[in-house]
Design a protein around this motif. Structure first.
Motif, PDB file in Angstrom:
ATOM      1  N   ARG A 241       0.831  -1.203   0.000  1.00 55.81           N
ATOM      2  CA  ARG A 241       0.000   0.000   0.000  1.00 55.81           C
ATOM      3  C   ARG A 241       0.869   1.258   0.000  1.00 55.81           C
ATOM      4  O   ARG A 241       0.574   2.239  -0.702  1.00 55.81           O
ATOM      5  CB  ARG A 241      -0.922   0.008   1.221  1.00 55.81           C
ATOM      6  CG  ARG A 241      -1.784   1.241   1.344  1.00 55.81           C
ATOM      7  CD  ARG A 241      -2.769   1.347   0.180  1.00 55.81           C
ATOM      8  NE  ARG A 241      -4.064   0.808   0.524  1.00 55.81           N
ATOM      9  CZ  ARG A 241      -5.094   0.760  -0.309  1.00 55.81           C
ATOM     10  NH1 ARG A 241      -4.944   1.197  -1.557  1.00 55.81           N
ATOM     11  NH2 ARG A 241      -6.246   0.248   0.070  1.00 55.81           N
TER      12      ARG A 241
ATOM     13  N   GLN B 157       2.221   1.818  -3.388  1.00 58.29           N
ATOM     14  CA  GLN B 157       1.150   2.310  -4.258  1.00 58.29           C
ATOM     15  C   GLN B 157       0.932   3.802  -4.041  1.00 58.29           C
ATOM     16  O   GLN B 157       0.856   4.582  -5.010  1.00 58.29           O
ATOM     17  CB  GLN B 157      -0.143   1.544  -3.960  1.00 58.29           C
ATOM     18  CG  GLN B 157      -1.307   1.937  -4.853  1.00 58.29           C
ATOM     19  CD  GLN B 157      -2.598   1.224  -4.459  1.00 58.29           C
ATOM     20  OE1 GLN B 157      -2.802   0.883  -3.288  1.00 58.29           O
ATOM     21  NE2 GLN B 157      -3.463   0.989  -5.439  1.00 58.29           N
ATOM     22  N   ILE B 158       0.860   4.209  -2.787  1.00 62.79           N
ATOM     23  CA  ILE B 158       0.634   5.621  -2.477  1.00 62.79           C
ATOM     24  C   ILE B 158       1.820   6.469  -2.909  1.00 62.79           C
ATOM     25  O   ILE B 158       1.651   7.554  -3.487  1.00 62.79           O
ATOM     26  CB  ILE B 158       0.348   5.793  -0.969  1.00 62.79           C
ATOM     27  CG1 ILE B 158      -1.043   5.221  -0.654  1.00 62.79           C
ATOM     28  CG2 ILE B 158       0.441   7.263  -0.553  1.00 62.79           C
ATOM     29  CD1 ILE B 158      -1.396   5.204   0.819  1.00 62.79           C
TER      30      ILE B 158
ATOM     31  N   ILE C 114      -5.661  10.920  -3.847  1.00 66.07           N
ATOM     32  CA  ILE C 114      -5.302   9.523  -3.550  1.00 66.07           C
ATOM     33  C   ILE C 114      -6.389   8.871  -2.707  1.00 66.07           C
ATOM     34  O   ILE C 114      -6.774   7.718  -2.947  1.00 66.07           O
ATOM     35  CB  ILE C 114      -3.938   9.469  -2.825  1.00 66.07           C
ATOM     36  CG1 ILE C 114      -2.823   9.939  -3.762  1.00 66.07           C
ATOM     37  CG2 ILE C 114      -3.637   8.057  -2.328  1.00 66.07           C
ATOM     38  CD1 ILE C 114      -1.478  10.119  -3.087  1.00 66.07           C
TER      39      ILE C 114
ATOM     40  N   LEU D 197      -8.443   5.578  -3.929  1.00 67.71           N
ATOM     41  CA  LEU D 197      -8.280   4.299  -3.236  1.00 67.71           C
ATOM     42  C   LEU D 197      -9.423   4.002  -2.263  1.00 67.71           C
ATOM     43  O   LEU D 197      -9.398   2.964  -1.580  1.00 67.71           O
ATOM     44  CB  LEU D 197      -6.943   4.285  -2.489  1.00 67.71           C
ATOM     45  CG  LEU D 197      -5.682   4.466  -3.335  1.00 67.71           C
ATOM     46  CD1 LEU D 197      -4.435   4.432  -2.455  1.00 67.71           C
ATOM     47  CD2 LEU D 197      -5.588   3.394  -4.417  1.00 67.71           C
ATOM     48  N   TYR D 198     -10.387   4.929  -2.180  1.00 65.51           N
ATOM     49  CA  TYR D 198     -11.538   4.761  -1.281  1.00 65.51           C
ATOM     50  C   TYR D 198     -11.095   4.611   0.174  1.00 65.51           C
ATOM     51  O   TYR D 198     -11.559   3.726   0.914  1.00 65.51           O
ATOM     52  CB  TYR D 198     -12.384   3.549  -1.701  1.00 65.51           C
ATOM     53  CG  TYR D 198     -12.943   3.669  -3.095  1.00 65.51           C
ATOM     54  CD1 TYR D 198     -14.052   4.473  -3.379  1.00 65.51           C
ATOM     55  CD2 TYR D 198     -12.341   2.985  -4.153  1.00 65.51           C
ATOM     56  CE1 TYR D 198     -14.543   4.596  -4.679  1.00 65.51           C
ATOM     57  CE2 TYR D 198     -12.823   3.102  -5.445  1.00 65.51           C
ATOM     58  CZ  TYR D 198     -13.924   3.901  -5.699  1.00 65.51           C
ATOM     59  OH  TYR D 198     -14.403   4.019  -6.983  1.00 65.51           O
TER      60      TYR D 198
ATOM     61  N   VAL E 153      -4.322   8.257   4.351  1.00 65.41           N
ATOM     62  CA  VAL E 153      -3.266   8.627   3.409  1.00 65.41           C
ATOM     63  C   VAL E 153      -2.151   9.367   4.138  1.00 65.41           C
ATOM     64  O   VAL E 153      -0.963   9.095   3.935  1.00 65.41           O
ATOM     65  CB  VAL E 153      -3.825   9.500   2.268  1.00 65.41           C
ATOM     66  CG1 VAL E 153      -2.681   9.968   1.353  1.00 65.41           C
ATOM     67  CG2 VAL E 153      -4.860   8.739   1.453  1.00 65.41           C
TER      68      VAL E 153
END
Length: 252
Positions: free
Chosen positions: A195, A198-199, A212, A216-217, A223
């Motif tokens: 994760r 990804q961020i 973001i 990504l919900y 975040v």
């Protein structure tokens, strides 16, 4: 190469040097260690003080091949980047050398404090001789920590003849048991979670925390927490530096 050197300089400068006095008391002993390596192995030995940005260089007999032993005096120099030596390293190998040292720095920081002193980096370089031909050279780098085991205070680099070739370009050696880690196979991916990678990849593309979170919900707070964890794991102050280091380590 300059970006990698800049990153290393920032990594070194933001360390806590509260144990500096204890380390300074060992400086004479460490200079003696460097001199002995140069004398016994005929090596070029460079002892770098990362806090003071100074180096102590000793030239063994091997230096004569590169025109260093006679043309360049040994002693103390006001930089940890030994330009006279670097100018003789093949440019491609010099770029890799600094990238490998950055990877090694992050590898060391992930190890338990009591184990950090056991590891050293070994690589092979091409260096230009006084007759303008390149020969293979073995480069070893030892990081020397303060008494707490937390602060990287000194680095000792040794340049000597490559008497036995090895297939990998760069190795991390555990001197306590001889265990060898090929840096190319080192799992830098494990530094960040899936994760977090990804961020960070989305941050590198210029996306804001709000963007973001919506993509990504997840919440903006989540975040933000991931961003802080990324900065902590990569030991940087902002997202720009995080992206640069992650690219150097080939995480993103």
């Amino acid at each position: 190469m300059k970006n990698t050197i800049d990153i290393l300089n920032r990594e070194f400068s933001r360390q806590n040097y509260s144990d500096e006095q204890a380390c300074n008391s060992d400086m004479a002993e460490l200079k003696g260690v460097a001199s002995n390596y140069a004398r016994i192995e005929n090596a070029i030995a460079v002892l770098s003080d990362l806090r003071a940005d100074m180096s102590y260089i000793c030239y063994g007999g091997f230096a004569n091949i590169f025109g260093l032993g006679k043309d360049v005096k040994e002693g103390t120099f006001e930089s940890i980047w030994e330009k006279d030596i670097f100018s003789r390293i093949h440019p491609d190998d010099l770029d890799r050398k600094h990238a490998q040292e950055l990877c090694f720095f992050h590898f060391i920081k992930q190890q338990p404090r009591q184990k950090r002193r056991d590891y050293y980096l070994m690589s092979k370089l091409r260096m230009r001789t006084a007759t303008n031909s390149y020969i293979p050279v073995m480069h070893r780098m030892f990081y020397i920590f303060g008494k707490s085991g937390e602060t990287l205070r000194m680095a000792l680099c040794l340049y000597s003849p490559l008497i036995a070739d090895f297939q990998a370009g760069c190795l991390i050696i555990d001197s306590s048991d001889g265990h060898i880690i090929e840096t190319e196979k080192q799992d830098n991916d494990s530094i960040l979670s899936a994760r977090e990678k990804q961020i960070l990849g989305l941050i590198d593309k210029g996306m804001t925390s709000k963007d973001i979170a919506e993509m990504l919900y997840i919440s903006i707070n989540t975040v933000s927490r991931h961003r802080q964890d990324i900065l902590g794991k990569l030991q940087v102050k902002n997202s720009i530096e995080a992206c640069r280091i992650a690219k150097e380590l080939k995480i993103i």
